[in-house]
Design an enzyme around this catalytic site. Structure first.
Site, PDB file in Angstrom:
ATOM      1  N   ARG A  23       0.809  -1.222   0.000  1.00  0.00           N
ATOM      2  CA  ARG A  23       0.000   0.000   0.000  1.00  0.00           C
ATOM      3  C   ARG A  23       0.850   1.284   0.000  1.00  0.00           C
ATOM      4  O   ARG A  23       0.423   2.311   0.520  1.00  0.00           O
ATOM      5  CB  ARG A  23      -0.964   0.035   1.201  1.00  0.00           C
ATOM      6  CG  ARG A  23      -2.079  -0.980   1.118  1.00  0.00           C
ATOM      7  CD  ARG A  23      -3.101  -0.551   0.079  1.00  0.00           C
ATOM      8  NE  ARG A  23      -4.173  -1.526  -0.063  1.00  0.00           N
ATOM      9  CZ  ARG A  23      -5.376  -1.395   0.490  1.00  0.00           C
ATOM     10  NH1 ARG A  23      -5.665  -0.342   1.211  1.00  0.00           N
ATOM     11  NH2 ARG A  23      -6.293  -2.317   0.302  1.00  0.00           N
ATOM     12  N   ARG A  27      -2.981   6.697   0.012  1.00  0.00           N
ATOM     13  CA  ARG A  27      -3.441   7.935   0.633  1.00  0.00           C
ATOM     14  C   ARG A  27      -2.453   8.611   1.565  1.00  0.00           C
ATOM     15  O   ARG A  27      -2.651   9.767   1.915  1.00  0.00           O
ATOM     16  CB  ARG A  27      -4.755   7.663   1.375  1.00  0.00           C
ATOM     17  CG  ARG A  27      -5.912   7.536   0.421  1.00  0.00           C
ATOM     18  CD  ARG A  27      -7.178   7.121   1.140  1.00  0.00           C
ATOM     19  NE  ARG A  27      -7.065   5.727   1.565  1.00  0.00           N
ATOM     20  CZ  ARG A  27      -8.100   4.980   1.933  1.00  0.00           C
ATOM     21  NH1 ARG A  27      -9.305   5.489   1.993  1.00  0.00           N
ATOM     22  NH2 ARG A  27      -7.931   3.723   2.297  1.00  0.00           N
ATOM     23  N   ARG A  36      -6.606  12.180  -6.579  1.00  0.00           N
ATOM     24  CA  ARG A  36      -7.928  11.597  -6.335  1.00  0.00           C
ATOM     25  C   ARG A  36      -9.048  12.631  -6.276  1.00  0.00           C
ATOM     26  O   ARG A  36     -10.216  12.287  -6.409  1.00  0.00           O
ATOM     27  CB  ARG A  36      -7.896  10.737  -5.069  1.00  0.00           C
ATOM     28  CG  ARG A  36      -7.251   9.376  -5.286  1.00  0.00           C
ATOM     29  CD  ARG A  36      -8.193   8.371  -5.938  1.00  0.00           C
ATOM     30  NE  ARG A  36      -9.161   7.885  -4.958  1.00  0.00           N
ATOM     31  CZ  ARG A  36     -10.393   8.354  -4.799  1.00  0.00           C
ATOM     32  NH1 ARG A  36     -10.848   9.301  -5.560  1.00  0.00           N
ATOM     33  NH2 ARG A  36     -11.177   7.861  -3.875  1.00  0.00           N
ATOM     34  N   ASP A  72      -5.989  -2.544  -8.079  1.00  0.00           N
ATOM     35  CA  ASP A  72      -6.680  -3.137  -6.945  1.00  0.00           C
ATOM     36  C   ASP A  72      -6.897  -4.609  -7.203  1.00  0.00           C
ATOM     37  O   ASP A  72      -6.925  -5.049  -8.357  1.00  0.00           O
ATOM     38  CB  ASP A  72      -8.023  -2.448  -6.683  1.00  0.00           C
ATOM     39  CG  ASP A  72      -8.494  -2.709  -5.256  1.00  0.00           C
ATOM     40  OD1 ASP A  72      -7.965  -2.093  -4.328  1.00  0.00           O
ATOM     41  OD2 ASP A  72      -9.360  -3.588  -5.072  1.00  0.00           O
ATOM     42  N   TYR A 148     -15.805 -10.777  -1.226  1.00  0.00           N
ATOM     43  CA  TYR A 148     -16.475  -9.571  -1.732  1.00  0.00           C
ATOM     44  C   TYR A 148     -17.607  -9.945  -2.691  1.00  0.00           C
ATOM     45  O   TYR A 148     -18.671  -9.335  -2.685  1.00  0.00           O
ATOM     46  CB  TYR A 148     -15.475  -8.656  -2.448  1.00  0.00           C
ATOM     47  CG  TYR A 148     -14.560  -7.914  -1.499  1.00  0.00           C
ATOM     48  CD1 TYR A 148     -15.051  -6.880  -0.698  1.00  0.00           C
ATOM     49  CD2 TYR A 148     -13.217  -8.243  -1.382  1.00  0.00           C
ATOM     50  CE1 TYR A 148     -14.221  -6.196   0.182  1.00  0.00           C
ATOM     51  CE2 TYR A 148     -12.375  -7.561  -0.499  1.00  0.00           C
ATOM     52  CZ  TYR A 148     -12.880  -6.550   0.275  1.00  0.00           C
ATOM     53  OH  TYR A 148     -12.057  -5.885   1.145  1.00  0.00           O
TER      54      TYR A 148
HETATM   55  O1  CP3 Z   1       0.144   0.626  -2.996  1.00  0.00           O
HETATM   56  C1  CP3 Z   1      -0.234  -0.518  -3.238  1.00  0.00           C
HETATM   57  O2  CP3 Z   1      -0.057  -1.490  -2.484  1.00  0.00           O
HETATM   58  C2  CP3 Z   1      -0.829  -0.796  -4.597  1.00  0.00           C
HETATM   59  C3  CP3 Z   1      -2.177  -0.905  -4.784  1.00  0.00           C
HETATM   60  C4  CP3 Z   1      -3.163  -1.706  -3.936  1.00  0.00           C
HETATM   61  C5  CP3 Z   1      -4.408  -1.163  -3.578  1.00  0.00           C
HETATM   62  N1  CP3 Z   1      -5.151  -2.151  -3.013  1.00  0.00           N
HETATM   63  C6  CP3 Z   1      -4.783   0.239  -3.828  1.00  0.00           C
HETATM   64  C7  CP3 Z   1      -5.994   0.767  -3.189  1.00  0.00           C
HETATM   65  C8  CP3 Z   1      -3.142  -3.043  -3.501  1.00  0.00           C
HETATM   66  C9  CP3 Z   1      -2.022  -4.049  -3.571  1.00  0.00           C
HETATM   67  C10 CP3 Z   1      -4.421  -3.305  -2.937  1.00  0.00           C
HETATM   68  C11 CP3 Z   1      -4.794  -4.641  -2.425  1.00  0.00           C
HETATM   69  C12 CP3 Z   1      -6.105  -4.844  -1.829  1.00  0.00           C
HETATM   70  N2  CP3 Z   1      -7.280  -4.190  -2.122  1.00  0.00           N
HETATM   71  C13 CP3 Z   1      -6.402  -5.849  -0.870  1.00  0.00           C
HETATM   72  C14 CP3 Z   1      -5.427  -6.875  -0.349  1.00  0.00           C
HETATM   73  C15 CP3 Z   1      -4.381  -6.408   0.515  1.00  0.00           C
HETATM   74  C16 CP3 Z   1      -4.745  -5.791   1.813  1.00  0.00           C
HETATM   75  O3  CP3 Z   1      -4.329  -4.650   2.035  1.00  0.00           O
HETATM   76  O4  CP3 Z   1      -5.367  -6.463   2.624  1.00  0.00           O
HETATM   77  C17 CP3 Z   1      -7.759  -5.745  -0.554  1.00  0.00           C
HETATM   78  C18 CP3 Z   1      -8.503  -6.602   0.434  1.00  0.00           C
HETATM   79  C19 CP3 Z   1      -8.301  -4.717  -1.365  1.00  0.00           C
HETATM   80  C20 CP3 Z   1      -9.720  -4.280  -1.468  1.00  0.00           C
HETATM   81  C21 CP3 Z   1      -9.787  -2.840  -1.213  1.00  0.00           C
HETATM   82  N3  CP3 Z   1      -9.659  -1.864  -2.183  1.00  0.00           N
HETATM   83  C22 CP3 Z   1      -9.923  -2.185   0.028  1.00  0.00           C
HETATM   84  C23 CP3 Z   1     -10.095  -2.883   1.346  1.00  0.00           C
HETATM   85  C24 CP3 Z   1      -9.857  -0.807  -0.219  1.00  0.00           C
HETATM   86  C25 CP3 Z   1      -9.848   0.313   0.790  1.00  0.00           C
HETATM   87  C26 CP3 Z   1     -11.185   0.863   1.038  1.00  0.00           C
HETATM   88  C27 CP3 Z   1     -11.083   2.080   1.929  1.00  0.00           C
HETATM   89  O5  CP3 Z   1     -11.832   3.014   1.661  1.00  0.00           O
HETATM   90  O6  CP3 Z   1     -10.244   2.101   2.839  1.00  0.00           O
HETATM   91  C28 CP3 Z   1      -9.702  -0.616  -1.596  1.00  0.00           C
HETATM   92  C29 CP3 Z   1      -9.516   0.650  -2.298  1.00  0.00           C
HETATM   93  C30 CP3 Z   1      -8.093   1.001  -2.506  1.00  0.00           C
HETATM   94  N4  CP3 Z   1      -7.215   0.168  -3.108  1.00  0.00           N
HETATM   95  C31 CP3 Z   1      -7.435   2.213  -2.166  1.00  0.00           C
HETATM   96  C32 CP3 Z   1      -6.122   2.082  -2.612  1.00  0.00           C
HETATM   97  C33 CP3 Z   1      -5.036   3.124  -2.563  1.00  0.00           C
HETATM   98  C34 CP3 Z   1      -8.051   3.441  -1.514  1.00  0.00           C
HETATM   99  C35 CP3 Z   1      -8.782   4.193  -2.550  1.00  0.00           C
HETATM  100  C36 CP3 Z   1      -9.001   5.635  -2.186  1.00  0.00           C
HETATM  101  O7  CP3 Z   1      -9.827   5.911  -1.328  1.00  0.00           O
HETATM  102  O8  CP3 Z   1      -8.316   6.481  -2.787  1.00  0.00           O
END
Ligand code: CP3
Length: 336
Positions: A23, A27, A36, A72, A148
């Protein structure tokens, strides 16, 4: 010489541990929040130039040894016919979740076509920084994706999916297998577009009992990770008591969350490379605390086959200075 992160993933002794953060492209970086404001999350991941710009933000800040593509795990929902969005304050929401045990037998669409934007993203990144750092691709694992797809929203207990396992084990098996096929193809697609290493995030899979993991999921993890043309990392949270099950996936590198003592994990896993595992909350301490704790992880892990990372993703409110202290500690370290 070949990239440091790839060498560690193959189990070589490295002069210092390569470092990146799960991650890292998100953010906690101010420019991410600015981008964003102009694009929704889905617009950002589906527009290769925007996704490339975001992927490169941690490169500009920290020069890590690996850049994880900005995308994602949910991208593979679409080839299986699920539409999704990210709802602020809630997280991922699937508009048309699995409606019942008869709704699991899905014929996947064309991955290369439906997720072509990820191929284009990796091509761009490869061109920009392919010689300087490792490009890290990734996909979600079948359990995490199916959670999901069945619940339709984030579920802390994953009970909707676990109920499917209890009531309709064959439907559960079919759904997981559909995800596994798409994920395998998707990871090789990423490698074909320049990913040097790929990580399988089946973050929630430890919610399954050990027996269910062994029966339903382990064969799929093995199938996904077998014969990929690049080293793989597997990451599942809360597997401390079950590291041998992760070892059995065949992944080149075993991801460790911070509840695992990394030195003990080494003893249990022999020479299998490991990744991890600083507690992400330590990044809220001051930089000297971060440096000390980070050095402890490095020293406990030893010089061979260790990729330094956090034990899970970096929190969105993490100070940039702490991430800097973390990365710089790895870069200043020397085993010689
Ligand atoms: O920086 C990185 O690691 C690269 C990108 C990445 C994202 N998500 C970007 C993202 C990776 C590798 C993920 C993996 C991911 N996404 C997982 C598995 C790993 C983990 O952390 O457990 C899971 C379960 C997801 C599903 C998902 N997508 C979640 C739980 C969320 C967050 C929701 C929230 O509002 O907190 C997302 C959205 C997401 N994916 C964001 C990012 C940067 C946030 C989007 C935003 O609000 O700008």
């Amino acid at each position: 010489m070949e990239n440091l992160l790839v060498r560690a993933a193959r189990g070589e002794r490295t002069e210092r541990p390569p470092v990146w953060l799960m991650r890292q492209a998100g953010r906690h970086i101010p420019e991410y929040r600015e981008i964003r404001d102009a694009y929704s999350f889905l617009e950002a991941i589906k527009t290769p130039e925007v996704a490339a710009e975001i992927t490169l933000l941690p490169w500009e800040y920290y020069r890590p040894d690996g850049l994880v593509m900005f995308s994602d795990i949910l991208t593979v929902l679409e080839p299986l016919g699920f539409d999704y969005r990210i709802e602020s304050g809630v997280g991922p929401v699937v508009e048309n979740p699995v409606s019942g045990p008869d709704d699991v037998d899905r014929e996947p669409g064309d991955v290369a076509e439906e997720i072509s934007y990820v191929g284009e993203l990796l091509d761009r990144l490869d061109e920009r920084v392919g010689d300087e750092t490792a490009l890290i691709g990734f996909a979600g694992g079948p359990f995490t994706l199916a959670s999901y797809a069945v619940a339709g929203e984030p579920s802390r207990t994953h009970l909707p999916l676990r109920k499917l396992r209890a009531r309709h084990p064959e439907a559960f098996r079919t759904l997981l297998a559909a995800f596994a096929d798409v994920v395998r193809e998707y990871l090789q697609f990423q490698i074909d577009h320049g990913a040097d290493v790929v990580q399988l995030f089946d973050t929630y899979a430890a919610t399954l009992s050990p027996a269910d993991y062994r029966e339903f999921l382990l064969p799929l993890h093995r199938r996904i990770l077998a014969d990929l043309d690049a080293p793989s990392i597997v990451f599942v949270r809360r597997m401390n008591g079950r590291l041998e099950q992760l070892e059995a996936t065949g992944a080149d590198v075993i991801g460790l969350d911070w509840t695992v003592e990394i030195g003990q994990a080494r003893e249990r896993l022999g020479d299998r490379p490991v990744q991890g595992n600083l507690d992400p909350s330590y990044l809220f301490g001051d930089p000297s605390f971060v440096r000390e704790r980070t050095r402890e992880v490095i020293e406990a892990a030893g010089p061979r086959g260790h990729i330094l990372n956090l034990g899970h993703g970096v929190d969105k409110d993490t100070p940039v200075e702490s991430v800097e202290a973390f990365v710089d500690t790895a870069k200043a370290f020397s085993w010689d």
